[in-house]
Design a protein around this motif. Structure first.
Motif, PDB file in Angstrom:
ATOM      1  N   GLN A   6       0.834  -1.195   0.000  1.00 30.10           N
ATOM      2  CA  GLN A   6       0.000   0.000   0.000  1.00 30.10           C
ATOM      3  C   GLN A   6       0.874   1.252   0.000  1.00 30.10           C
ATOM      4  N   ILE A   7       0.519   2.191  -0.852  1.00 25.59           N
ATOM      5  CA  ILE A   7       1.212   3.473  -0.943  1.00 25.59           C
ATOM      6  C   ILE A   7       0.262   4.560  -0.459  1.00 25.59           C
ATOM      7  N   LEU A   8       0.742   5.389   0.465  1.00 28.28           N
ATOM      8  CA  LEU A   8      -0.054   6.496   0.988  1.00 28.28           C
ATOM      9  C   LEU A   8       0.311   7.784   0.263  1.00 28.28           C
ATOM     10  N   SER A   9      -0.691   8.538  -0.122  1.00 26.49           N
ATOM     11  CA  SER A   9      -0.462   9.862  -0.708  1.00 26.49           C
ATOM     12  C   SER A   9      -0.172  10.837   0.430  1.00 26.49           C
ATOM     13  N   SER A  10       0.278  12.039   0.089  1.00 27.91           N
ATOM     14  CA  SER A  10       0.526  13.044   1.123  1.00 27.91           C
ATOM     15  C   SER A  10      -0.767  13.386   1.851  1.00 27.91           C
ATOM     16  N   LYS A  11      -1.868  13.415   1.137  1.00 25.92           N
ATOM     17  CA  LYS A  11      -3.159  13.695   1.765  1.00 25.92           C
ATOM     18  C   LYS A  11      -3.515  12.595   2.771  1.00 25.92           C
ATOM     19  N   GLU A  12      -3.316  11.340   2.372  1.00 26.55           N
ATOM     20  CA  GLU A  12      -3.626  10.210   3.259  1.00 26.55           C
ATOM     21  C   GLU A  12      -2.704  10.188   4.477  1.00 26.55           C
ATOM     22  N   ALA A  14      -1.071  12.763   5.806  1.00 25.27           N
ATOM     23  CA  ALA A  14      -1.408  13.892   6.671  1.00 25.27           C
ATOM     24  C   ALA A  14      -2.631  13.560   7.527  1.00 25.27           C
ATOM     25  N   LYS A  15      -3.625  12.947   6.922  1.00 26.33           N
ATOM     26  CA  LYS A  15      -4.831  12.561   7.664  1.00 26.33           C
ATOM     27  C   LYS A  15      -4.487  11.530   8.737  1.00 26.33           C
ATOM     28  N   LEU A  16      -3.681  10.540   8.393  1.00 24.97           N
ATOM     29  CA  LEU A  16      -3.274   9.506   9.347  1.00 24.97           C
ATOM     30  C   LEU A  16      -2.549  10.123  10.542  1.00 24.97           C
ATOM     31  N   LEU A  17      -1.704  11.117  10.283  1.00 26.64           N
ATOM     32  CA  LEU A  17      -0.934  11.756  11.350  1.00 26.64           C
ATOM     33  C   LEU A  17      -1.719  12.849  12.070  1.00 26.64           C
ATOM     34  N   GLY A  18      -2.832  13.266  11.498  1.00 28.68           N
ATOM     35  CA  GLY A  18      -3.640  14.316  12.114  1.00 28.68           C
ATOM     36  C   GLY A  18      -3.033  15.698  11.954  1.00 28.68           C
ATOM     37  N   VAL A  19      -2.367  15.913  10.817  1.00 27.67           N
ATOM     38  CA  VAL A  19      -1.755  17.214  10.536  1.00 27.67           C
ATOM     39  C   VAL A  19      -2.215  17.694   9.161  1.00 27.67           C
ATOM     40  N   SER A  20      -1.961  18.953   8.876  1.00 29.39           N
ATOM     41  CA  SER A  20      -2.287  19.484   7.550  1.00 29.39           C
ATOM     42  C   SER A  20      -1.207  19.062   6.562  1.00 29.39           C
ATOM     43  N   ARG A  21      -1.515  19.194   5.291  1.00 29.72           N
ATOM     44  CA  ARG A  21      -0.522  18.868   4.269  1.00 29.72           C
ATOM     45  C   ARG A  21       0.655  19.835   4.335  1.00 29.72           C
ATOM     46  N   ARG A  26       6.407  20.601   5.939  1.00 22.57           N
ATOM     47  CA  ARG A  26       7.438  21.126   6.848  1.00 22.57           C
ATOM     48  C   ARG A  26       8.160  19.977   7.562  1.00 22.57           C
ATOM     49  N   MET A  27       7.403  18.972   7.974  1.00 23.12           N
ATOM     50  CA  MET A  27       8.006  17.816   8.633  1.00 23.12           C
ATOM     51  C   MET A  27       8.986  17.111   7.700  1.00 23.12           C
ATOM     52  N   ARG A  28       8.641  17.028   6.424  1.00 27.69           N
ATOM     53  CA  ARG A  28       9.546  16.433   5.430  1.00 27.69           C
ATOM     54  C   ARG A  28      10.815  17.254   5.303  1.00 27.69           C
ATOM     55  N   GLN A  29      10.689  18.572   5.262  1.00 29.67           N
ATOM     56  CA  GLN A  29      11.844  19.449   5.116  1.00 29.67           C
ATOM     57  C   GLN A  29      12.795  19.324   6.299  1.00 29.67           C
ATOM     58  N   GLU A  30      12.245  19.020   7.476  1.00 27.54           N
ATOM     59  CA  GLU A  30      13.049  18.887   8.691  1.00 27.54           C
ATOM     60  C   GLU A  30      13.423  17.428   8.977  1.00 27.54           C
ATOM     61  N   ASN A  31      13.143  16.540   8.026  1.00 21.04           N
ATOM     62  CA  ASN A  31      13.432  15.102   8.172  1.00 21.04           C
ATOM     63  C   ASN A  31      12.805  14.499   9.427  1.00 21.04           C
ATOM     64  N   ILE A  44       4.649  11.452  -5.465  1.00 29.01           N
ATOM     65  CA  ILE A  44       5.393  10.758  -4.414  1.00 29.01           C
ATOM     66  C   ILE A  44       4.401  10.035  -3.523  1.00 29.01           C
ATOM     67  N   GLY A  45       4.911   9.121  -2.733  1.00 28.87           N
ATOM     68  CA  GLY A  45       4.065   8.417  -1.788  1.00 28.87           C
ATOM     69  C   GLY A  45       4.921   7.724  -0.750  1.00 28.87           C
ATOM     70  N   TRP A  46       4.273   7.264   0.293  1.00 28.44           N
ATOM     71  CA  TRP A  46       4.954   6.571   1.384  1.00 28.44           C
ATOM     72  C   TRP A  46       4.456   5.138   1.444  1.00 28.44           C
ATOM     73  N   GLU A  47       5.370   4.208   1.556  1.00 30.72           N
ATOM     74  CA  GLU A  47       4.982   2.817   1.705  1.00 30.72           C
ATOM     75  C   GLU A  47       4.384   2.645   3.101  1.00 30.72           C
ATOM     76  N   ARG A  48       3.215   2.037   3.161  1.00 28.98           N
ATOM     77  CA  ARG A  48       2.481   1.920   4.418  1.00 28.98           C
ATOM     78  C   ARG A  48       3.300   1.173   5.473  1.00 28.98           C
TER      79      ARG A  48
END
Length: 63
Positions: A6-12, A14-21, A26-31, A44-48
């Motif tokens: 499963q690949i998560l989109s940035s929208k998915e 963000a929703k999972l983490l309870g934050v805005s896109r 910003r979290m990505r920029q700060e690693n 882009i996407g994140w592997e679940r």
């Protein structure tokens, strides 16, 4: 679907983490989150399973 594939989109994610896109960006920029994989030139996407492991690790660090 199997979490391994499963690949998560940035929208998915963000929703999972309870934050805005914007916060996720910003979290990505700060690693602060695992880096995504490049799916296509503009996608882009994140592997679940990577996100699940990262969240488990974060929980264990807090306890």
């Amino acid at each position: 679907m199997n979490n391994q594939k499963q690949i998560l989109s940035s929208k998915e994610l963000a929703k999972l983490l309870g934050v805005s896109r914007a916060t996720l960006w910003r979290m990505r920029q700060e690693n602060l989150v695992p880096q995504p994989i490049q799916i296509s030139v503009r996608l882009i996407g994140w592997e679940r399973h990577v996100i699940d492991a990262w969240l488990k690790e974060r929980r264990e660090q807090l306890h």
